[in-house]
Enzyme design. Structure first.
Site, mmCIF file in Angstrom:
data_model
loop_
_atom_site.group_PDB
_atom_site.id
_atom_site.type_symbol
_atom_site.label_atom_id
_atom_site.label_comp_id
_atom_site.label_asym_id
_atom_site.label_seq_id
_atom_site.Cartn_x
_atom_site.Cartn_y
_atom_site.Cartn_z
ATOM 1 N N GLN A 62 0.835 -1.209 0.000
ATOM 2 C CA GLN A 62 0.000 0.000 0.000
ATOM 3 C C GLN A 62 0.865 1.253 0.000
ATOM 4 O O GLN A 62 1.971 1.243 0.538
ATOM 5 C CB GLN A 62 -0.914 0.010 1.234
HETATM 6 N N1 LIG Z 1 -7.158 -13.500 -10.934
HETATM 7 C C1 LIG Z 1 -6.065 -13.527 -10.175
HETATM 8 N N2 LIG Z 1 -6.108 -13.025 -8.930
HETATM 9 C C2 LIG Z 1 -4.982 -13.072 -8.191
HETATM 10 C C3 LIG Z 1 -3.775 -13.640 -8.676
HETATM 11 N N3 LIG Z 1 -2.843 -13.529 -7.713
HETATM 12 C C4 LIG Z 1 -3.438 -12.921 -6.674
HETATM 13 N N4 LIG Z 1 -4.726 -12.649 -6.946
HETATM 14 C C5 LIG Z 1 -5.718 -11.992 -6.071
HETATM 15 O O1 LIG Z 1 -5.335 -10.640 -5.887
HETATM 16 C C6 LIG Z 1 -5.721 -10.198 -4.587
HETATM 17 C C7 LIG Z 1 -4.542 -9.595 -3.861
HETATM 18 O O2 LIG Z 1 -3.595 -10.608 -3.587
HETATM 19 P P1 LIG Z 1 -2.505 -10.457 -2.426
HETATM 20 O O3 LIG Z 1 -1.584 -11.607 -2.559
HETATM 21 O O4 LIG Z 1 -3.156 -10.263 -1.108
HETATM 22 O O5 LIG Z 1 -1.801 -9.105 -2.869
HETATM 23 P P2 LIG Z 1 -0.544 -8.377 -2.202
HETATM 24 O O6 LIG Z 1 0.367 -8.013 -3.324
HETATM 25 O O7 LIG Z 1 0.033 -9.223 -1.127
HETATM 26 O O8 LIG Z 1 -1.195 -7.039 -1.593
HETATM 27 P P3 LIG Z 1 -0.671 -6.137 -0.342
HETATM 28 O O9 LIG Z 1 -0.401 -7.069 0.787
HETATM 29 O O10 LIG Z 1 -1.771 -5.170 -0.051
HETATM 30 O O11 LIG Z 1 0.558 -5.430 -0.806
HETATM 31 C C8 LIG Z 1 -6.316 -11.423 -3.882
HETATM 32 O O12 LIG Z 1 -7.709 -11.375 -4.011
HETATM 33 C C9 LIG Z 1 -5.731 -12.581 -4.676
HETATM 34 O O13 LIG Z 1 -6.540 -13.745 -4.627
HETATM 35 C C10 LIG Z 1 -3.767 -14.172 -10.017
HETATM 36 O O14 LIG Z 1 -2.770 -14.684 -10.536
HETATM 37 N N5 LIG Z 1 -4.939 -14.078 -10.701
#
Ligand SMILES: Nc1nc2c(ncn2[C@@H]2O[C@H](COP(=O)(O)OP(=O)(O)OP(=O)(O)O)[C@@H](O)[C@H]2O)c(=O)[nH]1
Ligand SMILES: [Mg+2]
Length: 171
Positions: A62
């Site tokens: 974030q």
């Molecule tokens: N369709 C799709 N959704 C994905 C994929 N990878 C992650 N997501 C979705 O994207 C959203 C965010 O995923 P996170 O892994 O929590 O993202 P993050 O990068 O850790 O986010 P922060 O912790 O806020 O920095 C979730 O709803 C996941 O299920 C993908 O390859 N395809």
């Protein structure tokens, strides 16, 4: 090195919020999709690939958290930059963050793996498009590699890890 001891390679997983960093970390660890919520601070896990030990720090993406990414930089051997391939609007911000990291003294020896994630999404950018937009070919002072992937199915993740293991011992 003494028996039973092994080198641990430090990895930071960075990228904008919602890119899929935490999902990727737990795919590496458990071959499963976990339910995630936005990461505040970080998660850290040890991932072992073919006898190579990685200590992976998954850092919250974030906006308010990005200024503290640099507190994780010391001794980092690999940066995994996760890009949400459907998020065209914010690729410019990812680009800024990438070049800010590459200019940081503590990351001067780090190799960069870019994951073009969410390849399952209709209309997403390809790895080639992302590579061009991020002008990766202009990066001469860090080894880099871009890999398309889908964290939900795990597709492409192993290839990314293989590139990382192939880099070890090169320098
Ligand atoms: N369709 C799709 N959704 C994905 C994929 N990878 C992650 N997501 C979705 O994207 C959203 C965010 O995923 P996170 O892994 O929590 O993202 P993050 O990068 O850790 O986010 P922060 O912790 O806020 O920095 C979730 O709803 C996941 O299920 C993908 O390859 N395809
Ligand atoms: Mg997260």
């Amino acid at each position: 090195m003494e028996p039973g001891h092994y080198a641990e390679h430090k990895v930071i997983i960075v990228g904008l919020d919602n890119a899929g960093k935490t999902t990727i970390l737990y795919q590496f660890l458990m071959n499963e999709v976990v339910h995630t919520s936005p990461t505040i601070g970080s998660n850290v896990e040890e991932i072992v690939v073919k006898n190579t030990h990685f200590l992976m720090w998954d850092i919250g993406g974030q906006e308010s958290l990005r200024s503290s990414w640099n507190t994780y930089y010391s001794n980092t051997e690999f940066i995994i930059l996760v890009v949400d391939s459907i998020d065209r609007e914010r690729l410019a911000i990812t680009k800024e963050e990438l070049y800010r990291m590459l200019a940081h003294e503590d990351l001067r020896k780090a190799a960069v793996l870019i994951f073009a994630n969410k390849q399952d999404m209709k209309g997403c950018m390809t790895a080639a498009e992302i590579s061009k937009y991020l002008t990766l070919s202009s990066i001469k002072d860090h080894p880099w590699h871009i890999q398309s992937c889908c964290a939900l199915t795990g597709e492409g993740l192993c290839q990314g890890l293989e590139w990382m293991t192939s880099r070890i011992g090169v320098r």
